[in-house]
Design an enzyme around this catalytic site. Structure first.
Site, short mmCIF file in Angstrom:
data_model
loop_
_atom_site.label_atom_id
_atom_site.label_comp_id
_atom_site.label_asym_id
_atom_site.label_seq_id
_atom_site.Cartn_x
_atom_site.Cartn_y
_atom_site.Cartn_z
N SER A 20 0.92 -1.17 -0.06
CA SER A 20 0.02 0.09 -0.04
C SER A 20 0.85 1.07 0.01
CB SER A 20 -1.07 0.18 1.18
OG SER A 20 -1.36 1.15 1.40
N TYR B 270 -1.41 -0.37 10.14
CA TYR B 270 -1.54 -0.72 8.77
C TYR B 270 -0.19 -0.50 8.15
CZ TYR B 270 -3.65 -1.26 4.12
OH TYR B 270 -3.93 -1.35 2.74
P1 NAP Z 1 -11.59 -5.72 0.55
O1 NAP Z 1 -12.61 -5.29 -0.44
O2 NAP Z 1 -12.27 -5.51 1.89
O3 NAP Z 1 -11.61 -7.45 0.41
C1 NAP Z 1 -10.57 -7.91 1.41
C2 NAP Z 1 -10.60 -9.50 0.75
O4 NAP Z 1 -9.64 -10.17 1.97
C3 NAP Z 1 -11.95 -10.36 1.24
O5 NAP Z 1 -11.76 -11.33 -0.01
C4 NAP Z 1 -11.93 -11.09 2.43
O6 NAP Z 1 -12.49 -12.36 2.51
C5 NAP Z 1 -10.38 -11.29 2.47
N1 NAP Z 1 -10.00 -11.40 3.84
C6 NAP Z 1 -9.78 -10.36 4.66
N2 NAP Z 1 -9.13 -11.08 5.82
C7 NAP Z 1 -8.72 -12.40 5.56
C8 NAP Z 1 -8.25 -13.28 6.13
N3 NAP Z 1 -7.63 -13.15 7.64
N4 NAP Z 1 -7.86 -14.81 5.44
C9 NAP Z 1 -8.38 -14.88 4.25
N5 NAP Z 1 -9.04 -13.69 3.60
C10 NAP Z 1 -9.12 -12.49 4.18
O7 NAP Z 1 -10.22 -5.14 0.44
P2 NAP Z 1 -9.77 -4.56 -0.72
O8 NAP Z 1 -9.81 -3.29 -1.00
O9 NAP Z 1 -9.78 -5.43 -2.29
O10 NAP Z 1 -8.03 -4.82 -0.27
C11 NAP Z 1 -7.32 -6.01 -0.95
C12 NAP Z 1 -5.86 -5.70 -0.45
O11 NAP Z 1 -5.44 -4.51 -0.94
C13 NAP Z 1 -5.48 -5.68 0.99
O12 NAP Z 1 -4.19 -6.35 1.30
C14 NAP Z 1 -5.50 -4.15 1.08
O13 NAP Z 1 -4.77 -3.96 2.26
C15 NAP Z 1 -4.78 -3.91 -0.07
N6 NAP Z 1 -4.95 -2.45 -0.30
C16 NAP Z 1 -6.23 -1.81 -0.52
C17 NAP Z 1 -6.49 -0.64 -0.96
C18 NAP Z 1 -7.79 0.12 -1.37
O14 NAP Z 1 -7.61 1.58 -1.43
N7 NAP Z 1 -8.84 -0.70 -1.36
C19 NAP Z 1 -5.22 0.39 -0.93
C20 NAP Z 1 -3.97 -0.38 -0.78
C21 NAP Z 1 -3.90 -1.62 -0.49
P3 NAP Z 1 -13.96 -11.94 2.81
O15 NAP Z 1 -15.01 -11.58 1.64
O16 NAP Z 1 -14.32 -13.67 3.28
O17 NAP Z 1 -14.17 -11.22 4.29
#
Ligand code: NAP
Length: 243
Positions: A142, A155
């Protein structure tokens, strides 16, 4: 794809958001998908349907990436049969709050999902990749882990740690032709950022908009492709120009 007989991509946290876009994109690139998620079966099944509609196999693997026993029970028997060419460590969540008020639980749970999750899943998979002398690992980090963001000490620490792990593992396994990189998204439109103050954030992004999950998935797909064959140990930012 480098090895015709090895077309599996394991994507963690792929039931929603960025992980779902990565799974669907790698499926379009010709990979069968091992789709991990934690508990949202309905969302995971809907991603799996899209993967299967495109002609690829999709195996649903619900487990908590930070739970060692669950990881071993789910992955070990599969890895005895076949091994993914691609691993994308994407599963994660944030528990934001100022450090003075942060609970030990919020500190530890965020470190656990990103760092223990990376360690537990990658250790099992990289052992097989080392034997095959081939593989791609992409860690989703991130901007917060690169620049630091107030309210995200837990984070930022987790994602900075994952950046360090990416570089060190890349150095360790390069001789066996395993490439390890990270993609660092900025603000991407997923459920994770649903509660953020949009009007305050947009002026801080040079391109003036949030990113889409597909734009992150395309960067991951590039790093997994033959076009990225001389790239390892790198952090590719997908953040609309935030420096
Ligand atoms: P999201 O829409 O909240 O989706 C999170 C995903 O991770 C879901 O599939 C969830 O499964 C799964 N998950 C959470 N905890 C878990 C665990 N302990 N074991 C297995 N699966 C788990 O998040 P996102 O925005 O797509 O983020 C994905 C990645 O990108 C993360 O690493 C996040 O830190 C990173 N990121 C996101 C952003 C942003 O702006 N969105 C920016 C920078 C980095 P369930 O559906 O079963 O809950």
């Amino acid at each position: 794809m480098t090895e015709e007989n090895n077309k599996i991509a394991l994507v963690t946290g792929a039931s929603r958001g960025i992980g779902a876009a990565i799974a669907e994109t790698l499926a379009r690139d010709g990979y069968d998908i091992w789709l991990n998620y934690r508990s949202n079966h309905r969302a995971a099944e809907s991603v799996a349907e899209k993967v299967r509609a495109g002609g690829r196999k999709c195996l649903l693997l619900p487990f908590d990436v930070a739970d060692e026993e669950a990881v071993v029970v789910a992955l070990d028997p599969l890895l005895d049969q076949e091994s993914p060419y691609i691993l994308v460590n994407n599963a994660g969540f944030a528990r934001d709050g100022v450090m003075a008020l942060m609970s030990r639980y919020d500190w530890q749970s965020v470190l656990k999902v990103h760092l223990d999750g990376f360690f537990l899943v990658t250790k099992l998979v990289v052992t097989r990749m080392l034997r095959q002398r081939a593989g791609r690992i992409v860690n989703i980090v991130s901007t917060s882990g690169q620049t630091g963001v107030g309210g995200q000490v837990n984070y930022s620490a987790a994602k900075s740690g994952l950046i360090g792990a990416t570089r060190s593992l890349a150095a360790e396994v390069a001789r066996r032709k395993i490439l390890v990189n990270a993609v660092a998204p900025g603000f991407i439109e997923t459920e994770m950022i649903a509660d953020l103050p949009v009007a305050e954030i947009l002026p801080t992004i040079p391109l003036g908009r949030f990113g889409q999950a597909q734009e992150v998935a395309d960067a991951v797909a590039f790093l997994c492709s033959d076009k990225a064959s001389y790239i390892t140990g790198q952090i590719l930012s997908v953040n609309g120009g935030i420096i």
